[in-house]
Design a protein around this motif. Structure first.
Motif, PDB file in Angstrom:
ATOM      1  N   SER A 324       0.856  -1.175   0.000  1.00 20.03           N
ATOM      2  CA  SER A 324       0.000   0.000   0.000  1.00 20.03           C
ATOM      3  C   SER A 324       0.893   1.227   0.000  1.00 20.03           C
ATOM      4  O   SER A 324       2.104   1.130   0.197  1.00 20.03           O
ATOM      5  N   ALA A 325       0.302   2.390  -0.259  1.00 15.30           N
ATOM      6  CA  ALA A 325       1.022   3.671  -0.241  1.00 15.30           C
ATOM      7  C   ALA A 325       2.109   3.733  -1.312  1.00 15.30           C
ATOM      8  O   ALA A 325       3.172   4.320  -1.098  1.00 15.30           O
ATOM      9  N   SER A 326       1.869   3.109  -2.459  1.00 13.00           N
ATOM     10  CA  SER A 326       2.694   3.245  -3.655  1.00 13.00           C
ATOM     11  C   SER A 326       4.161   2.868  -3.484  1.00 13.00           C
ATOM     12  O   SER A 326       5.058   3.632  -3.816  1.00 13.00           O
ATOM     13  N   PRO A 327       4.445   1.673  -2.990  1.00 10.87           N
ATOM     14  CA  PRO A 327       5.842   1.218  -3.013  1.00 10.87           C
ATOM     15  C   PRO A 327       6.243   0.822  -4.430  1.00 10.87           C
ATOM     16  O   PRO A 327       5.396   0.455  -5.241  1.00 10.87           O
ATOM     17  N   THR A 328       7.523   0.897  -4.728  1.00 13.60           N
ATOM     18  CA  THR A 328       8.042   0.319  -5.978  1.00 13.60           C
ATOM     19  C   THR A 328       8.441  -1.121  -5.694  1.00 13.60           C
ATOM     20  O   THR A 328       9.233  -1.378  -4.793  1.00 13.60           O
ATOM     21  N   ILE A 329       7.882  -2.048  -6.452  1.00 13.22           N
ATOM     22  CA  ILE A 329       8.204  -3.468  -6.297  1.00 13.22           C
ATOM     23  C   ILE A 329       8.767  -3.972  -7.613  1.00 13.22           C
ATOM     24  O   ILE A 329       8.092  -3.978  -8.639  1.00 13.22           O
ATOM     25  N   ASN A 330      10.014  -4.380  -7.583  1.00  9.52           N
ATOM     26  CA  ASN A 330      10.738  -4.844  -8.749  1.00  9.52           C
ATOM     27  C   ASN A 330      10.983  -6.341  -8.583  1.00  9.52           C
ATOM     28  O   ASN A 330      11.884  -6.761  -7.865  1.00  9.52           O
ATOM     29  N   SER A 331      10.160  -7.162  -9.227  1.00  6.21           N
ATOM     30  CA  SER A 331      10.224  -8.616  -9.087  1.00  6.21           C
ATOM     31  C   SER A 331      10.932  -9.204 -10.298  1.00  6.21           C
ATOM     32  O   SER A 331      10.452  -9.080 -11.427  1.00  6.21           O
ATOM     33  N   GLN A 332      12.078  -9.869 -10.048  1.00  6.35           N
ATOM     34  CA  GLN A 332      12.894 -10.353 -11.154  1.00  6.35           C
ATOM     35  C   GLN A 332      13.379 -11.778 -10.903  1.00  6.35           C
ATOM     36  O   GLN A 332      13.983 -12.075  -9.866  1.00  6.35           O
ATOM     37  N   GLY A 333      13.115 -12.644 -11.848  1.00  6.69           N
ATOM     38  CA  GLY A 333      13.686 -13.977 -11.837  1.00  6.69           C
ATOM     39  C   GLY A 333      13.288 -14.834 -10.659  1.00  6.69           C
ATOM     40  O   GLY A 333      14.077 -15.663 -10.207  1.00  6.69           O
ATOM     41  N   ASN A 334      12.065 -14.657 -10.149  1.00  6.64           N
ATOM     42  CA  ASN A 334      11.566 -15.479  -9.050  1.00  6.64           C
ATOM     43  C   ASN A 334      10.744 -16.637  -9.596  1.00  6.64           C
ATOM     44  O   ASN A 334      10.262 -16.606 -10.732  1.00  6.64           O
ATOM     45  N   ARG A 335      10.530 -17.650  -8.769  1.00  7.21           N
ATOM     46  CA  ARG A 335       9.606 -18.722  -9.107  1.00  7.21           C
ATOM     47  C   ARG A 335       8.442 -18.662  -8.128  1.00  7.21           C
ATOM     48  O   ARG A 335       8.622 -18.816  -6.920  1.00  7.21           O
ATOM     49  N   TYR A 336       7.252 -18.412  -8.655  1.00  4.81           N
ATOM     50  CA  TYR A 336       6.040 -18.335  -7.840  1.00  4.81           C
ATOM     51  C   TYR A 336       5.171 -19.551  -8.135  1.00  4.81           C
ATOM     52  O   TYR A 336       4.663 -19.714  -9.240  1.00  4.81           O
ATOM     53  N   THR A 337       5.000 -20.420  -7.146  1.00  2.00           N
ATOM     54  CA  THR A 337       4.165 -21.606  -7.298  1.00  2.00           C
ATOM     55  C   THR A 337       2.880 -21.394  -6.506  1.00  2.00           C
ATOM     56  O   THR A 337       2.897 -21.357  -5.273  1.00  2.00           O
ATOM     57  N   ALA A 338       1.774 -21.262  -7.202  1.00  2.00           N
ATOM     58  CA  ALA A 338       0.503 -20.947  -6.552  1.00  2.00           C
ATOM     59  C   ALA A 338      -0.064 -22.166  -5.833  1.00  2.00           C
ATOM     60  O   ALA A 338       0.188 -23.313  -6.212  1.00  2.00           O
ATOM     61  N   PRO A 339      -0.877 -21.929  -4.792  1.00  2.00           N
ATOM     62  CA  PRO A 339      -1.548 -23.045  -4.109  1.00  2.00           C
ATOM     63  C   PRO A 339      -2.674 -23.610  -4.958  1.00  2.00           C
ATOM     64  O   PRO A 339      -3.033 -23.061  -6.004  1.00  2.00           O
ATOM     65  N   ASP A 341      -5.798 -23.655  -4.229  1.00  2.00           N
ATOM     66  CA  ASP A 341      -6.995 -22.823  -4.102  1.00  2.00           C
ATOM     67  C   ASP A 341      -7.106 -21.866  -5.291  1.00  2.00           C
ATOM     68  O   ASP A 341      -6.244 -21.013  -5.509  1.00  2.00           O
ATOM     69  N   ASP A 342      -8.189 -21.996  -6.062  1.00  2.00           N
ATOM     70  CA  ASP A 342      -8.381 -21.149  -7.241  1.00  2.00           C
ATOM     71  C   ASP A 342      -8.547 -19.677  -6.875  1.00  2.00           C
ATOM     72  O   ASP A 342      -8.374 -18.795  -7.726  1.00  2.00           O
ATOM     73  N   ASN A 343      -8.893 -19.384  -5.629  1.00  2.00           N
ATOM     74  CA  ASN A 343      -9.084 -17.999  -5.203  1.00  2.00           C
ATOM     75  C   ASN A 343      -7.798 -17.353  -4.679  1.00  2.00           C
ATOM     76  O   ASN A 343      -7.822 -16.218  -4.208  1.00  2.00           O
ATOM     77  N   ALA A 344      -6.682 -18.078  -4.747  1.00  2.00           N
ATOM     78  CA  ALA A 344      -5.427 -17.540  -4.205  1.00  2.00           C
ATOM     79  C   ALA A 344      -4.293 -17.685  -5.209  1.00  2.00           C
ATOM     80  O   ALA A 344      -3.137 -17.837  -4.828  1.00  2.00           O
ATOM     81  N   LYS A 345      -4.614 -17.595  -6.502  1.00  2.00           N
ATOM     82  CA  LYS A 345      -3.586 -17.759  -7.527  1.00  2.00           C
ATOM     83  C   LYS A 345      -2.768 -16.482  -7.748  1.00  2.00           C
ATOM     84  O   LYS A 345      -1.644 -16.556  -8.248  1.00  2.00           O
ATOM     85  N   GLU A 346      -3.308 -15.341  -7.370  1.00  2.00           N
ATOM     86  CA  GLU A 346      -2.603 -14.087  -7.636  1.00  2.00           C
ATOM     87  C   GLU A 346      -1.415 -13.918  -6.686  1.00  2.00           C
ATOM     88  O   GLU A 346      -1.553 -14.038  -5.469  1.00  2.00           O
ATOM     89  N   VAL A 347      -0.266 -13.619  -7.255  1.00  2.00           N
ATOM     90  CA  VAL A 347       0.940 -13.360  -6.464  1.00  2.00           C
ATOM     91  C   VAL A 347       0.794 -12.078  -5.665  1.00  2.00           C
ATOM     92  O   VAL A 347       1.212 -11.991  -4.511  1.00  2.00           O
ATOM     93  N   VAL A 371       3.939 -20.612 -11.757  1.00  2.00           N
ATOM     94  CA  VAL A 371       3.669 -22.050 -11.765  1.00  2.00           C
ATOM     95  C   VAL A 371       2.294 -22.321 -11.151  1.00  2.00           C
ATOM     96  O   VAL A 371       1.875 -21.653 -10.204  1.00  2.00           O
ATOM     97  N   ASN A 372       1.624 -23.346 -11.679  1.00  2.00           N
ATOM     98  CA  ASN A 372       0.345 -23.809 -11.141  1.00  2.00           C
ATOM     99  C   ASN A 372      -0.727 -22.719 -11.152  1.00  2.00           C
ATOM    100  O   ASN A 372      -1.515 -22.587 -10.222  1.00  2.00           O
ATOM    101  N   GLY A 373      -0.745 -21.934 -12.217  1.00  2.00           N
ATOM    102  CA  GLY A 373      -1.783 -20.920 -12.371  1.00  2.00           C
ATOM    103  C   GLY A 373      -1.483 -19.601 -11.686  1.00  2.00           C
ATOM    104  O   GLY A 373      -2.341 -18.711 -11.658  1.00  2.00           O
TER     105      GLY A 373
END
Length: 502
Positions: A324-339, A341-347, A371-373
């Motif tokens: 919140s409050a407009s942070p800069t988030i620079n996400s590079q070269g990570n592996r995100y494996t979702a659970p 739960d179809d309602n929790a796929k968003e990183v 990964v995994n949606g």
């Protein structure tokens, strides 16, 4: 009034407000050790990863297994077969915003021989608490495996390294690690877990100062108003509040090679949405393994610039990265494996903010593996293809995450997805002179639980506050009056206040 006198009057008024103007600018724009070009720091991290991976590719299979992993931090010191005889070499190996953190480099080697924590106001020589409050730089190691059960918060003084290599060290109990208004701290290769709130007691923060401490919040590692902090190769879990929290004007932080498990609110970066000093917060989060039993806040960011690079997020229950409050988030070269739960796929999660507001926030994803949606919702500059094209160094693909994070956490610990590696061990004394210590092996006493937190130490320190608008109004009024004097050729206006200048 002559024009020269008017000019002198105006200059005097403006000069009297120089400290105020300087303070206002500093509050909004700078923190100690804040880097003027955070993008350059992010590029440097990528260059270092690429260089380590390139060296790895040139080596034989045997050489790769022995030393070169492609992880630039580990390759910096573990490639030296005599690293145990030069423990302080570790201080050269930080990357990102915490690069240059000295810890206890140049100081003596201090050996913790006593695991007890009987008297936080007057700690026993040989204990960890006695070591961390000393005024001089110290490189702190451990004589043997030990569980240090804290009675209350462990308050650090500046220029300290806790180095758990060669021993199996656990810090647990009440309060755990507090870094408040300090600089140059390295915490390496220790377990931090089951930390509970405590306080309302006297605790030493230096050899000469004991202050009244309010209740802590039960963080594993609490960073407040501190800079040049590097937390590397630690295993953190099961704390009452956050595993690592950084607030109140902290910056120049690197959190690397750690293993996080079994926790709800993992990491908080930023005090609250209105605390503008945290706009200068800069944090590198690299090569960490976010493992089983995590729910959210990996991290949760307010303001600042957060570089999340080459981490392995194996699961979450709500979201991985929030803000919140407009942070800069620079996400590079990570592996995100979702659970599952179809309602929790968003990183990503924008906390308590509507899309009209967050659409302009600079959140970007670059070569992440989803990964995994899993899906990452970029915004602001992150939506522009020109950003990735302008990047001078192509990031390594997240397919290399397994190699980069294979040793995350305390060396030798079992992993939720592998058996880990053998403990590197050591047989040397380091580079300094060992400080003689006395004391007996013991177990710290357990204190009572708390239910809330107060972060102010007994010295009377308080949070920096933005300047009030009254001062701005007064400055504006003085300028208007001076201009009125000039435009009326020296004739004073009939305001009662001007009688002060007659």
């Amino acid at each position: 009034m002559k024009l020269s006198n008017v000019c002198i009057l105006l200059i005097c008024h403006l000069t009297s407000f120089i400290p105020f103007i300087t303070e206002t600018t500093a509050f909004n724009l700078t923190l100690p050790h804040q880097h003027p070009d955070p993008e350059a720091v992010a590029e440097d991290v990528k260059r270092r990863v690429n260089a380590s991976l390139s060296r790895r590719n040139l080596l034989s299979i045997q050489e790769k297994d022995q030393c070169q992993t492609g992880n630039p931090i580990d390759d910096c010191w573990r490639g030296d077969p005599n690293w145990a005889n030069n423990l302080q070499r570790l201080a050269d190996c930080a990357i990102g915003f915490g690069q240059g953190t000295l810890g206890g480099r140049g100081g003596q080697i201090y050996v913790v021989t006593d695991s007890s924590d009987h008297n936080p106001a007057n700690p026993t020589p040989g204990t960890l608490r006695y070591a961390v409050i000393q005024d001089q730089p110290l490189w702190i190691i451990f004589s043997s495996d030990m569980v240090i059960k804290l009675k209350h918060e462990l308050i650090f003084n500046s220029y300290k390294t806790i180095d758990g290599r060669g021993a199996n060290v656990h810090i647990t109990g009440n309060g755990c690690i507090t870094l408040q208004h300090v600089t140059h701290i390295i915490i390496h290769n220790i377990h931090v877990h089951h930390c509970k709130p405590s306080g309302n007691t006297n605790i030493a923060s230096s050899p000469t100062h004991v202050g009244r401490r309010g209740e802590s919040d039960g963080d594993g590692i609490s960073i407040s108003g501190s800079q040049k902090i590097w937390i590397d190769h630690c295993s953190l879990s099961y704390c009452t509040d956050g595993l690592i929290d950084a607030i109140l004007g902290s910056t120049a932080i690197t959190i690397s090679n750690n293993h996080f498990t079994h926790h709800n609110e993992v990491m908080l970066l930023g005090h609250n949405d209105k605390y503008t000093l945290d706009s200068g917060m800069q944090v590198t989060i690299a090569f960490n393994h976010f493992g089983v039993g995590l729910v959210q806040r990996m991290p949760r960011c307010r303001r600042g610039y957060i570089h999340v690079v080459n981490n392995d997020f194996t699961a979450w229950e709500m979201y991985a990265i929030g803000g919140s409050a407009s942070p800069t988030i620079n996400s590079q070269g990570n592996r995100y494996t979702a659970p599952a739960d179809d309602n929790a796929k968003e990183v990503t999660k924008r906390v308590d903010t509507n899309e009209e507001e967050w659409a302009g926030w600079n959140w970007r994803t670059d070569e992440d593996m989803l990964v995994n949606g899993a899906f990452f919702v970029p915004s602001g500059a992150g939506l522009s293809e020109q950003y990735s094209k302008a990047s001078s160094v192509e990031p390594r693909s997240a397919r290399l995450i397994t190699e980069l994070t294979m040793n995350a956490g305390v060396f030798g610990d079992p992993r939720d997805d592998s058996g880990g590696i053998s403990n590197p061990g050591f047989s040397g004394d380091g580079t300094g002179t060992v400080t003689p210590t006395t004391g007996t092996q013991g177990t710290g006493a357990s204190g009572g639980d708390g239910d809330y937190f107060g972060m102010i130490f007994g010295s009377g320190s308080s949070l920096p506050q933005p300047p009030t608008s009254i001062s701005l109004i007064f400055l504006s009024l003085l300028i208007i009056l001076d201009l009125s004097i000039i435009t009326n050729n020296g004739a004073l206006l009939s305001f009662p206040l001007l009688s002060l200048f007659k």
